[in-house]
Design an enzyme around this catalytic site. Structure first.
Site, PDB file in Angstrom:
ATOM      1  N   HIS A   7       0.820  -1.204   0.000  1.00 61.00           N
ATOM      2  CA  HIS A   7       0.000   0.000   0.000  1.00 61.00           C
ATOM      3  C   HIS A   7       0.860   1.263   0.000  1.00 61.00           C
ATOM      4  O   HIS A   7       2.038   1.212   0.289  1.00 61.00           O
ATOM      5  CB  HIS A   7      -0.989   0.017   1.179  1.00 61.00           C
ATOM      6  N   HIS A  73       3.745  11.455  -6.892  1.00 58.60           N
ATOM      7  CA  HIS A  73       2.411  11.132  -7.400  1.00 58.60           C
ATOM      8  C   HIS A  73       2.206   9.621  -7.445  1.00 58.60           C
ATOM      9  O   HIS A  73       3.160   8.855  -7.377  1.00 58.60           O
ATOM     10  CB  HIS A  73       2.185  11.742  -8.785  1.00 58.60           C
ATOM     11  N   GLU A 115      -1.486  10.404 -11.636  1.00 60.51           N
ATOM     12  CA  GLU A 115      -1.216  10.281 -13.067  1.00 60.51           C
ATOM     13  C   GLU A 115      -2.183   9.277 -13.679  1.00 60.51           C
ATOM     14  O   GLU A 115      -2.386   8.187 -13.133  1.00 60.51           O
ATOM     15  CB  GLU A 115       0.219   9.828 -13.296  1.00 60.51           C
TER      16      GLU A 115
END
Length: 121
Positions: A7, A73, A115
């Site tokens: 995660h 990101h 993204e």
């Protein structure tokens, strides 16, 4: 020795707003939640990859997070890039587009960039 990514964590200011955004924008669903006196953790998944996004809400936090200049990101691949782009455009969350590379970025309620890539053929 092997390692497996399980995660990523993002701290969020408004948990309800963030969970709703990730559900609407990316189809992520809550798979589990951990409540504690000072914080709540919500784990979201796409149902396909096994990787999870952990949203951490610090209950006493009132100020937005300073995300700095590092341009970190997360990336998401979609099987229908054109439809995803239209959805995100309608949501008003597209923050940067790079047509030459065939990608764009959306911004979540806390300003994290995500993204969006077309599926690899």
């Amino acid at each position: 020795m092997k390692f497996k990514m399980i995660h990523n964590n993002l701290n969020v200011l408004d948990l309800k707003k963030s969970v709703a955004f990730y559900q609407e924008a990316l189809g992520l669903t809550e798979v589990r939640r951990h409540e504690a006196p000072g914080f709540t953790l919500v784990y979201l998944a796409d149902g396909a990859s096994g990787h999870e996004l952990e949203l951490t809400w610090l209950k006493d936090r009132t100020e937005p997070y300073d995300l700095g200049d590092n341009e970190i990101h997360l990336a998401f691949e979609t099987d229908d890039f054109a439809a995803a782009h239209e959805k995100h455009k309608a949501m008003g969350c597209i923050c940067f587009e790079n047509p030459a590379m065939g990608i764009y970025f959306i911004s979540d309620p806390d300003g994290y960039w995500l993204e969006i890539l077309p599926a690899k053929k």
